[in-house]
Design a protein around this motif. Structure first.
Motif, PDB file in Angstrom:
ATOM      1  N   ASN A   1       0.812  -1.221   0.000  1.00 15.06           N
ATOM      2  CA  ASN A   1       0.000   0.000   0.000  1.00 15.06           C
ATOM      3  C   ASN A   1       0.844   1.269   0.000  1.00 15.06           C
ATOM      4  OD1 ASN A   1      -2.333  -1.531  -0.005  1.00 15.06           O
ATOM      5  ND2 ASN A   1      -2.632  -1.395   2.198  1.00 15.06           N
ATOM      6  N   HIS A   2       2.028   1.198   0.618  1.00 12.82           N
ATOM      7  CA  HIS A   2       2.884   2.382   0.714  1.00 12.82           C
ATOM      8  C   HIS A   2       4.071   2.343  -0.249  1.00 12.82           C
ATOM      9  CE1 HIS A   2       0.824   4.171   4.138  1.00 12.82           C
ATOM     10  NE2 HIS A   2       0.668   2.938   4.589  1.00 12.82           N
ATOM     11  N   HIS A   3       4.146   1.281  -1.060  1.00 10.61           N
ATOM     12  CA  HIS A   3       5.217   1.142  -2.061  1.00 10.61           C
ATOM     13  C   HIS A   3       6.603   1.223  -1.431  1.00 10.61           C
ATOM     14  CE1 HIS A   3       2.024   1.531  -4.993  1.00 10.61           C
ATOM     15  NE2 HIS A   3       1.641   2.637  -4.381  1.00 10.61           N
ATOM     16  N   VAL A   4       6.802   0.461  -0.365  1.00  9.56           N
ATOM     17  CA  VAL A   4       8.091   0.419   0.319  1.00  9.56           C
ATOM     18  C   VAL A   4       8.561  -1.022   0.435  1.00  9.56           C
ATOM     19  CG1 VAL A   4       7.699   2.555   1.624  1.00  9.56           C
ATOM     20  CG2 VAL A   4       7.059   0.349   2.642  1.00  9.56           C
ATOM     21  N   GLY A   5       9.845  -1.211   0.661  1.00  6.74           N
ATOM     22  CA  GLY A   5      10.420  -2.540   0.800  1.00  6.74           C
ATOM     23  C   GLY A   5      10.838  -2.879   2.209  1.00  6.74           C
ATOM     24  N   GLU A   6      10.618  -1.951   3.154  1.00 15.29           N
ATOM     25  CA  GLU A   6      11.005  -2.187   4.544  1.00 15.29           C
ATOM     26  C   GLU A   6      10.062  -1.460   5.481  1.00 15.29           C
ATOM     27  OE1 GLU A   6      14.314  -0.001   6.623  1.00 15.29           O
ATOM     28  OE2 GLU A   6      15.183  -2.009   6.592  1.00 15.29           O
ATOM     29  N   LEU A   7       9.813  -2.081   6.620  1.00 19.73           N
ATOM     30  CA  LEU A   7       9.070  -1.434   7.690  1.00 19.73           C
ATOM     31  C   LEU A   7       9.968  -1.361   8.915  1.00 19.73           C
ATOM     32  CD1 LEU A   7       5.707  -3.426   7.446  1.00 19.73           C
ATOM     33  CD2 LEU A   7       6.207  -1.179   6.439  1.00 19.73           C
ATOM     34  N   ALA A   8       9.967  -0.221   9.554  1.00 21.16           N
ATOM     35  CA  ALA A   8      10.646  -0.119  10.852  1.00 21.16           C
ATOM     36  C   ALA A   8       9.684  -0.688  11.883  1.00 21.16           C
ATOM     37  CB  ALA A   8      10.978   1.337  11.159  1.00 21.16           C
ATOM     38  N   VAL A   9      10.164  -1.614  12.678  1.00 27.09           N
ATOM     39  CA  VAL A   9       9.336  -2.244  13.703  1.00 27.09           C
ATOM     40  C   VAL A   9       9.559  -1.476  15.003  1.00 27.09           C
ATOM     41  CG1 VAL A   9       8.764  -4.381  14.895  1.00 27.09           C
ATOM     42  CG2 VAL A   9       9.614  -4.464  12.534  1.00 27.09           C
ATOM     43  N   VAL A  10       8.480  -0.904  15.517  1.00 28.62           N
ATOM     44  CA  VAL A  10       8.557  -0.067  16.718  1.00 28.62           C
ATOM     45  C   VAL A  10       7.624  -0.617  17.788  1.00 28.62           C
ATOM     46  CG1 VAL A  10       9.201   2.025  15.452  1.00 28.62           C
ATOM     47  CG2 VAL A  10       6.797   1.518  15.833  1.00 28.62           C
ATOM     48  N   THR A  11       7.850  -0.198  19.028  1.00 22.50           N
ATOM     49  CA  THR A  11       6.985  -0.663  20.113  1.00 22.50           C
ATOM     50  C   THR A  11       5.618  -0.006  20.036  1.00 22.50           C
ATOM     51  OG1 THR A  11       8.017   0.972  21.543  1.00 22.50           O
ATOM     52  CG2 THR A  11       8.825  -1.281  21.692  1.00 22.50           C
ATOM     53  N   ASP A  12       5.553   1.257  19.679  1.00 23.68           N
ATOM     54  CA  ASP A  12       4.298   1.973  19.457  1.00 23.68           C
ATOM     55  C   ASP A  12       4.345   2.541  18.055  1.00 23.68           C
ATOM     56  OD1 ASP A  12       3.257   1.666  22.107  1.00 23.68           O
ATOM     57  OD2 ASP A  12       4.708   3.174  22.755  1.00 23.68           O
ATOM     58  N   ALA A  13       3.428   2.128  17.180  1.00 21.42           N
ATOM     59  CA  ALA A  13       3.448   2.570  15.783  1.00 21.42           C
ATOM     60  C   ALA A  13       3.339   4.088  15.691  1.00 21.42           C
ATOM     61  CB  ALA A  13       2.315   1.915  14.999  1.00 21.42           C
ATOM     62  N   GLY A  14       4.056   4.666  14.740  1.00 17.24           N
ATOM     63  CA  GLY A  14       4.008   6.098  14.515  1.00 17.24           C
ATOM     64  C   GLY A  14       5.395   6.692  14.453  1.00 17.24           C
ATOM     65  N   PRO A  15       5.494   7.922  13.991  1.00 21.33           N
ATOM     66  CA  PRO A  15       6.804   8.569  13.890  1.00 21.33           C
ATOM     67  C   PRO A  15       7.360   8.917  15.270  1.00 21.33           C
ATOM     68  CG  PRO A  15       5.058  10.103  13.327  1.00 21.33           C
ATOM     69  CD  PRO A  15       4.405   8.759  13.533  1.00 21.33           C
ATOM     70  N   GLY A  16       8.671   9.047  15.329  1.00 21.78           N
ATOM     71  CA  GLY A  16       9.302   9.490  16.560  1.00 21.78           C
ATOM     72  C   GLY A  16       9.636   8.388  17.538  1.00 21.78           C
ATOM     73  N   HIS A  17       9.479   7.140  17.144  1.00 21.34           N
ATOM     74  CA  HIS A  17       9.773   6.030  18.043  1.00 21.34           C
ATOM     75  C   HIS A  17      11.053   5.324  17.608  1.00 21.34           C
ATOM     76  CE1 HIS A  17       5.898   6.380  20.000  1.00 21.34           C
ATOM     77  NE2 HIS A  17       5.374   6.531  18.813  1.00 21.34           N
ATOM     78  N   ARG A  18      11.736   4.740  18.561  1.00 19.16           N
ATOM     79  CA  ARG A  18      12.971   4.001  18.261  1.00 19.16           C
ATOM     80  C   ARG A  18      12.609   2.615  17.740  1.00 19.16           C
ATOM     81  NH1 ARG A  18      17.952   4.154  18.047  1.00 19.16           N
ATOM     82  NH2 ARG A  18      19.416   2.587  18.747  1.00 19.16           N
ATOM     83  N   PRO A  19      13.170   2.239  16.593  1.00 17.64           N
ATOM     84  CA  PRO A  19      12.875   0.901  16.066  1.00 17.64           C
ATOM     85  C   PRO A  19      13.558  -0.187  16.883  1.00 17.64           C
ATOM     86  CG  PRO A  19      14.407   2.068  14.629  1.00 17.64           C
ATOM     87  CD  PRO A  19      14.009   3.027  15.698  1.00 17.64           C
ATOM     88  N   VAL A  20      12.845  -1.284  17.082  1.00 18.43           N
ATOM     89  CA  VAL A  20      13.406  -2.446  17.761  1.00 18.43           C
ATOM     90  C   VAL A  20      13.905  -3.468  16.749  1.00 18.43           C
ATOM     91  CG1 VAL A  20      12.049  -2.154  19.852  1.00 18.43           C
ATOM     92  CG2 VAL A  20      11.125  -3.529  17.968  1.00 18.43           C
ATOM     93  N   GLY A  21      13.539  -3.260  15.499  1.00 18.26           N
ATOM     94  CA  GLY A  21      13.957  -4.144  14.421  1.00 18.26           C
ATOM     95  C   GLY A  21      13.462  -3.614  13.094  1.00 18.26           C
ATOM     96  N   VAL A  22      13.750  -4.359  12.048  1.00 19.69           N
ATOM     97  CA  VAL A  22      13.247  -4.026  10.716  1.00 19.69           C
ATOM     98  C   VAL A  22      12.779  -5.320  10.054  1.00 19.69           C
ATOM     99  CG1 VAL A  22      14.657  -1.959  10.359  1.00 19.69           C
ATOM    100  CG2 VAL A  22      15.539  -4.180   9.688  1.00 19.69           C
ATOM    101  N   VAL A  23      11.780  -5.184   9.201  1.00 17.89           N
ATOM    102  CA  VAL A  23      11.315  -6.318   8.401  1.00 17.89           C
ATOM    103  C   VAL A  23      11.269  -5.848   6.949  1.00 17.89           C
ATOM    104  CG1 VAL A  23       8.834  -5.851   8.739  1.00 17.89           C
ATOM    105  CG2 VAL A  23       9.617  -8.165   8.175  1.00 17.89           C
ATOM    106  N   THR A  24      11.802  -6.670   6.065  1.00 19.52           N
ATOM    107  CA  THR A  24      11.874  -6.313   4.648  1.00 19.52           C
ATOM    108  C   THR A  24      10.998  -7.248   3.827  1.00 19.52           C
ATOM    109  OG1 THR A  24      13.726  -7.783   4.139  1.00 19.52           O
ATOM    110  CG2 THR A  24      14.275  -5.553   4.945  1.00 19.52           C
ATOM    111  N   ASN A  25      10.752  -6.831   2.589  1.00 22.01           N
ATOM    112  CA  ASN A  25      10.008  -7.690   1.678  1.00 22.01           C
ATOM    113  C   ASN A  25      10.753  -9.014   1.482  1.00 22.01           C
ATOM    114  OD1 ASN A  25      12.087  -6.539   0.175  1.00 22.01           O
ATOM    115  ND2 ASN A  25      10.729  -5.567  -1.322  1.00 22.01           N
ATOM    116  N   ARG A  26      12.060  -8.960   1.491  1.00 24.84           N
ATOM    117  CA  ARG A  26      12.863 -10.176   1.347  1.00 24.84           C
ATOM    118  C   ARG A  26      12.682 -11.102   2.553  1.00 24.84           C
ATOM    119  NH1 ARG A  26      17.688 -12.831   1.787  1.00 24.84           N
ATOM    120  NH2 ARG A  26      18.554 -13.604  -0.162  1.00 24.84           N
ATOM    121  N   ASP A  27      12.581 -10.533   3.751  1.00 23.05           N
ATOM    122  CA  ASP A  27      12.326 -11.347   4.945  1.00 23.05           C
ATOM    123  C   ASP A  27      11.030 -12.143   4.777  1.00 23.05           C
ATOM    124  OD1 ASP A  27      14.579 -10.383   6.339  1.00 23.05           O
ATOM    125  OD2 ASP A  27      13.440  -8.704   7.177  1.00 23.05           O
TER     126      ASP A  27
END
Length: 149
Positions: A29-55
């Motif tokens: 939906n957002h035409h991206v290949g990676e999502l930053a995984v955060v504890t609370d969704a939204g901007p301004g949060h520290r990612p705890v991990g990342v998930v990619t389309n390849r994952d």
């Protein structure tokens, strides 16, 4: 050039409890290949991990698992390898190479997620630099001719 000036500021995030299927839908939906995984969704949060389309492809689809029953936490890379917005792009590029990643979340001095820098962003910077280098040698001759007349 610092990473903050070349990163993409619109970062799409999800939570570790997001299903792999929903993560794939977010990416589509957002035409991206990676999502930053955060504890609370939204901007301004520290990612705890990342998930990619390849994952998702390698860890879920290639193993014929049901993406609706797996959490992002099961397939994400953790901890997230991040860059700071003030860091020199060349240092970040070197860290991308050493860690084998194509995308890195970008953090502010206050440790908040503010962007994502991708290999494509880095290639754009390198391309601009190489173009400038080519122009130096092209401009040298006219200056030399003018000085000798």
């Amino acid at each position: 050039m610092n990473t903050g000036t070349i990163c993409t500021r619109n970062v799409i995030t999800c939570q570790a409890e997001t299903s792999a299927l929903d993560a794939a839908k977010l990416m589509r939906n957002h035409h991206v290949g990676e999502l930053a995984v955060v504890t609370d969704a939204g901007p301004g949060h520290r990612p705890v991990g990342v998930v990619t389309n390849r994952d998702i492809v390698v860890s879920v689809l290639a193993r014929e698992l049901d993406p609706g029953t797996l959490w992002v936490a099961d397939i994400m890379s953790s901890p997230a390898i991040t860059a700071f917005d003030w860091e020199d792009a060349w240092h970040v590029l070197r860290r991308m190479r050493l860690n084998g990643v194509r995308r890195m979340p970008v953090m502010s001095d206050t440790d908040e997620l503010i962007g994502i820098v991708m290999l494509d962003d880095m290639m754009g910077v390198v391309s601009e630099l190489l173009s400038e280098l080519c122009l130096v040698s092209q401009r040298q001759r006219p200056f030399e001719e003018k000085a000798r007349t």
